[in-house]
Design a protein around this motif. Structure first.
Motif, PDB file in Angstrom:
ATOM      1  N   ASN A   9       3.680  -5.617   1.448  1.00  0.00           N
ATOM      2  CA  ASN A   9       2.694  -5.854   0.399  1.00  0.00           C
ATOM      3  C   ASN A   9       2.866  -7.311  -0.017  1.00  0.00           C
ATOM      4  OD1 ASN A   9       1.184  -6.086  -1.909  1.00  0.00           O
ATOM      5  ND2 ASN A   9       2.044  -4.304  -2.938  1.00  0.00           N
ATOM      6  N   SER A  40      -0.157  -5.869   4.859  1.00  0.00           N
ATOM      7  CA  SER A  40      -1.191  -4.881   4.553  1.00  0.00           C
ATOM      8  C   SER A  40      -2.266  -5.496   3.669  1.00  0.00           C
ATOM      9  CB  SER A  40      -0.575  -3.675   3.848  1.00  0.00           C
ATOM     10  OG  SER A  40      -0.119  -4.022   2.560  1.00  0.00           O
ATOM     11  N   LEU A  43      -3.729   0.100   0.925  1.00  0.00           N
ATOM     12  CA  LEU A  43      -2.791   1.188   1.166  1.00  0.00           C
ATOM     13  C   LEU A  43      -3.153   1.948   2.437  1.00  0.00           C
ATOM     14  CD1 LEU A  43      -2.191   2.602  -2.432  1.00  0.00           C
ATOM     15  CD2 LEU A  43      -0.716   1.087  -1.108  1.00  0.00           C
ATOM     16  N   ARG A  47      -0.783   2.564   5.699  1.00  0.00           N
ATOM     17  CA  ARG A  47      -0.511   3.874   6.315  1.00  0.00           C
ATOM     18  C   ARG A  47      -0.762   3.838   7.812  1.00  0.00           C
ATOM     19  NH1 ARG A  47      -3.566   5.550   1.650  1.00  0.00           N
ATOM     20  NH2 ARG A  47      -2.176   6.434   0.068  1.00  0.00           N
ATOM     21  N   MET A  68       4.060   0.985  -2.350  1.00  0.00           N
ATOM     22  CA  MET A  68       4.204   0.767  -0.918  1.00  0.00           C
ATOM     23  C   MET A  68       5.179   1.763  -0.302  1.00  0.00           C
ATOM     24  SD  MET A  68       3.339  -0.796   1.816  1.00  0.00           S
ATOM     25  CE  MET A  68       2.451  -2.285   1.336  1.00  0.00           C
ATOM     26  N   CYS A  71       3.410   5.078  -0.107  1.00  0.00           N
ATOM     27  CA  CYS A  71       2.339   5.005   0.888  1.00  0.00           C
ATOM     28  C   CYS A  71       2.904   5.102   2.304  1.00  0.00           C
ATOM     29  CB  CYS A  71       1.575   3.705   0.697  1.00  0.00           C
ATOM     30  SG  CYS A  71       0.511   3.237   2.064  1.00  0.00           S
ATOM     31  N   GLU A 273       0.972   4.472  -8.337  1.00  0.00           N
ATOM     32  CA  GLU A 273      -0.458   4.261  -8.134  1.00  0.00           C
ATOM     33  C   GLU A 273      -1.231   5.327  -8.900  1.00  0.00           C
ATOM     34  OE1 GLU A 273      -1.658   1.635  -6.469  1.00  0.00           O
ATOM     35  OE2 GLU A 273       0.410   1.002  -6.104  1.00  0.00           O
TER      36      GLU A 273
END
Length: 293
Positions: A9, A40, A43, A47, A68, A71, A273
């Protein structure tokens, strides 16, 4: 020697996840490990990258905070892939529950030499019957609202954003009538929040469920019932040590599946989240994830 794919992230915790990874990456490569890095942009992208790397037999590093970690770990749940955590966010609560070091040398040793440990994950089913897996906890109520405020804060970072978000959420909160079904038994409660905890920690190191274990096959369901707001602020401070569980307003239930419904729209979140509204169902997935710890 392990082969790693780091899923980063790039803006975790208001700083750069890449900056956190840099000294660790040097140590891994100096030890002879292969490391590739993927940044990334969402999200869902994280994945997808994690699943693809896991299918290639690579150890997947989640570089970021709890969002993260949840995820990437959720994407690997139920597979043979191995997860490594590189704490680089605001809370890092699942890494804290695993006792992971943050110093690069000690963390590199865990990632290079630590044996994979099987831990539980949580399958979350939304009102629309979408299902996703997360790691630490699912929380519905004032804490989800507080976390939303913290995540959107542009002026405050770290613990300060959580305290400010909590203050704002509690001041504006109206008690909710919860219907909580744990392994088929219904509990009707009026209050502030319901937390289905796999890990003991959430919200930047708050010990919400002191008896929760990541490998016991159970969820600790923490219910904070209605109380005067001044008392709730006291309990917020007690969450630092877990002392809140001695309060009569706090109830802990345990089970493998919990469904939470309310009499008005209430947000819920998972692993930092917040993007959904009750009802939801959370189920423990025993030993579903291999993690280096």
């Amino acid at each position: 020697m392990r082969q790693f794919t780091a899923v980063v992230n790039p803006a975790s915790g208001g700083s750069s996840g890449a900056a956190t990874l840099l000294p660790l990456a040097r140590l891994l490569r100096e030890a002879g490990a292969d490391l590739e890095t993927e940044y990334s942009n969402s999200l869902e992208h994280a994945r997808s990258v994690a699943r693809a790397a896991g299918e290639r037999g690579r150890t997947v590093l989640a570089v970021g905070g709890d969002g993260m970690a949840g995820c990437v770990g959720g994407a690997l749940s139920g597979t043979d892939a191995v997860l490594g955590l590189v704490p680089a966010g605001r809370g890092n609560d699942f890494a804290r529950a695993l006792g992971l070091p943050t110093e690069p040398g000690a963390l590199a040793d865990v990632l290079l030499n630590g044996p994979p440990r099987k831990v539980d994950t949580i399958e979350v089913e939304s009102a629309f019957h979408d299902r996703t897996a997360v790691l630490g906890s699912v929380y519905a109520g004032v804490d989800a609202l507080a976390n939303r405020h913290a995540n959107t804060s542009r002026l405050l970072r770290g613990a300060a954003s959580y305290y400010a978000g909590g203050l704002r959420a509690v001041v504006t909160w109206r008690p909710v009538n919860y219907r909580i079904t744990v392994d088929g038994t219904l509990y009707e409660r009026r209050g502030y929040t319901v937390v289905a905890a796999n890990s003991g920690y959430y919200g930047f190191g708050r010990l919400v469920a002191p008896s929760a274990r990541v490998d016991d096959g159970l969820l600790d369901v923490v219910v904070i019932r209605h109380a005067p707001k001044r008392l709730f602020f006291t309990m917020m401070n007690e969450l630092k040590t877990g002392a809140h569980i001695s309060r009569p307003q706090v109830e802990i239930l345990r089970g493998t599946e919990v469904r939470v419904e309310t009499d008005r729209p209430v947000p819920y979140g998972a692993d930092g989240e917040v993007d959904a509204t009750l009802p939801m169902t959370a189920r423990v997935l025993p030993g579903a994830l291999n993690v280096l710890a």
